[in-house]
Enzyme design. Structure first.
Site, PDB file in Angstrom:
ATOM      1  N   GLY A 263     -15.100 -21.975  54.047  1.00 21.42           N
ATOM      2  CA  GLY A 263     -15.196 -23.169  55.330  1.00 21.42           C
ATOM      3  C   GLY A 263     -14.493 -24.635  54.518  1.00 21.42           C
ATOM      4  O   GLY A 263     -14.473 -24.313  53.060  1.00 21.42           O
TER       5      GLY A 263
ATOM      6  N   GLN B 266     -13.594 -33.651  52.942  1.00 18.47           N
ATOM      7  CA  GLN B 266     -13.328 -32.780  51.449  1.00 18.47           C
ATOM      8  C   GLN B 266     -11.734 -33.416  51.281  1.00 18.47           C
ATOM      9  O   GLN B 266     -11.502 -32.877  49.751  1.00 18.47           O
ATOM     10  CB  GLN B 266     -13.340 -31.444  51.643  1.00 18.47           C
TER      11      GLN B 266
ATOM     12  N   CYS C 254     -18.484 -24.831  46.404  1.00 19.05           N
ATOM     13  CA  CYS C 254     -18.617 -25.557  47.617  1.00 19.05           C
ATOM     14  C   CYS C 254     -17.354 -25.542  46.560  1.00 19.05           C
ATOM     15  O   CYS C 254     -16.827 -26.035  45.633  1.00 19.05           O
ATOM     16  CB  CYS C 254     -19.191 -26.601  47.834  1.00 19.05           C
ATOM     17  N   LEU C 255     -15.915 -26.065  47.381  1.00 16.96           N
ATOM     18  CA  LEU C 255     -14.327 -26.317  47.012  1.00 16.96           C
ATOM     19  C   LEU C 255     -14.825 -27.670  46.203  1.00 16.96           C
ATOM     20  O   LEU C 255     -13.803 -27.368  46.013  1.00 16.96           O
ATOM     21  CB  LEU C 255     -13.931 -25.905  48.518  1.00 16.96           C
TER      22      LEU C 255
ATOM     23  N   HIS D 217     -23.249 -25.175  55.946  1.00 11.45           N
ATOM     24  CA  HIS D 217     -22.923 -26.291  54.601  1.00 11.45           C
ATOM     25  C   HIS D 217     -21.763 -26.997  55.598  1.00 11.45           C
ATOM     26  O   HIS D 217     -21.723 -28.140  54.695  1.00 11.45           O
ATOM     27  CB  HIS D 217     -22.684 -25.119  53.524  1.00 11.45           C
ATOM     28  N   GLU D 218     -20.984 -26.245  55.846  1.00 10.83           N
ATOM     29  CA  GLU D 218     -20.183 -27.401  56.687  1.00 10.83           C
ATOM     30  C   GLU D 218     -20.148 -28.532  57.460  1.00 10.83           C
ATOM     31  O   GLU D 218     -20.139 -29.244  57.345  1.00 10.83           O
ATOM     32  CB  GLU D 218     -18.611 -26.563  56.777  1.00 10.83           C
TER      33      GLU D 218
ATOM     34  N   HIS E 287     -21.607 -31.561  55.455  1.00 12.40           N
ATOM     35  CA  HIS E 287     -20.566 -31.806  54.185  1.00 12.40           C
ATOM     36  C   HIS E 287     -19.957 -33.299  55.772  1.00 12.40           C
ATOM     37  O   HIS E 287     -20.197 -34.223  54.661  1.00 12.40           O
ATOM     38  CB  HIS E 287     -19.125 -31.576  54.384  1.00 12.40           C
TER      39      HIS E 287
HETATM   40 ZN    ZN Z   1     -18.790 -27.674  50.433  1.00 11.48          ZN
END
Ligand code: ZN
Length: 174
Positions: A46, A51, A94-95, A136-137, A140
């Site tokens: 995701g 991000q 998380c990226l 989670h997304e 963000h």
């Molecule tokens: Zn994340």
């Protein structure tokens, strides 16, 4: 398609509440394509627009298993409209917080409403890893990271590691 650099925590752009997209322009379609390419390249399941430094309510996800065909989803202005009382725990990453993982408890199932890239309203129920990923997304978009659910000490420890990682990367970049 362009692979975009992913912001690393801590970064004020990751803590902002993103704005709703008024309409689906070609610019939004290009952005969604870039986000999918960036997510698959990372690789991740995701990615949210903040991000990559874009403060719009746009997320992409694909939580299929490795042996399944890809099933990318693009969600504009996504909203959780229903959540189960039942909760589940997943080890999240998380990226924007590379190589850090921790258990997070969330509703096990959620119903999400969003606009697709044709401007059509979609609604679907998610369970399992998909449910965790979509929550989670969407977090963000409100400036919330998975580490915000952890105890302060653990969160500070991870943040210190990320500060160090960013310093190292800056040094390598010369
Ligand atoms: Zn994340």
């Amino acid at each position: 398609m362009t692979i975009r650099p992913i912001l690393i925590h801590p970064d004020p752009r990751l803590k902002k509440v993103a704005g709703a997209l008024p309409d689906i322009s070609d610019e939004v379609r290009v952005l969604a394509d870039d986000m999918l390419a960036t997510m698959y390249d990372a690789p991740g399941i995701g990615l949210a627009a903040p991000q990559i430094g874009v403060s719009h309510r746009l997320i992409v996800l694909d939580a299929t298993q490795k042996d399944e065909a890809p099933a990318p989803l693009v969600m504009v202005n996504p909203e959780v409209i229903l959540e189960s009382d039942e909760r589940s725990v997943y080890e999240e990453g998380c990226l924007s917080i590379p190589e850090q993982y921790a258990d997070v408890e969330r509703p096990a199932e959620v119903r999400v409403r969003w606009l697709d890239l044709n401007g059509s309203l979609q609604e679907r129920d998610f369970a399992g890893l998909w449910a965790t990923c979509v929550q989670h997304e969407i977090d963000h978009l409100d400036g919330v990271l998975f580490i915000d659910y952890l105890k302060p000490l653990k969160r500070q420890m991870i943040t210190r590691k990320m500060v160090k990682l960013k310093r190292e990367r800056a040094r390598e970049a010369g």
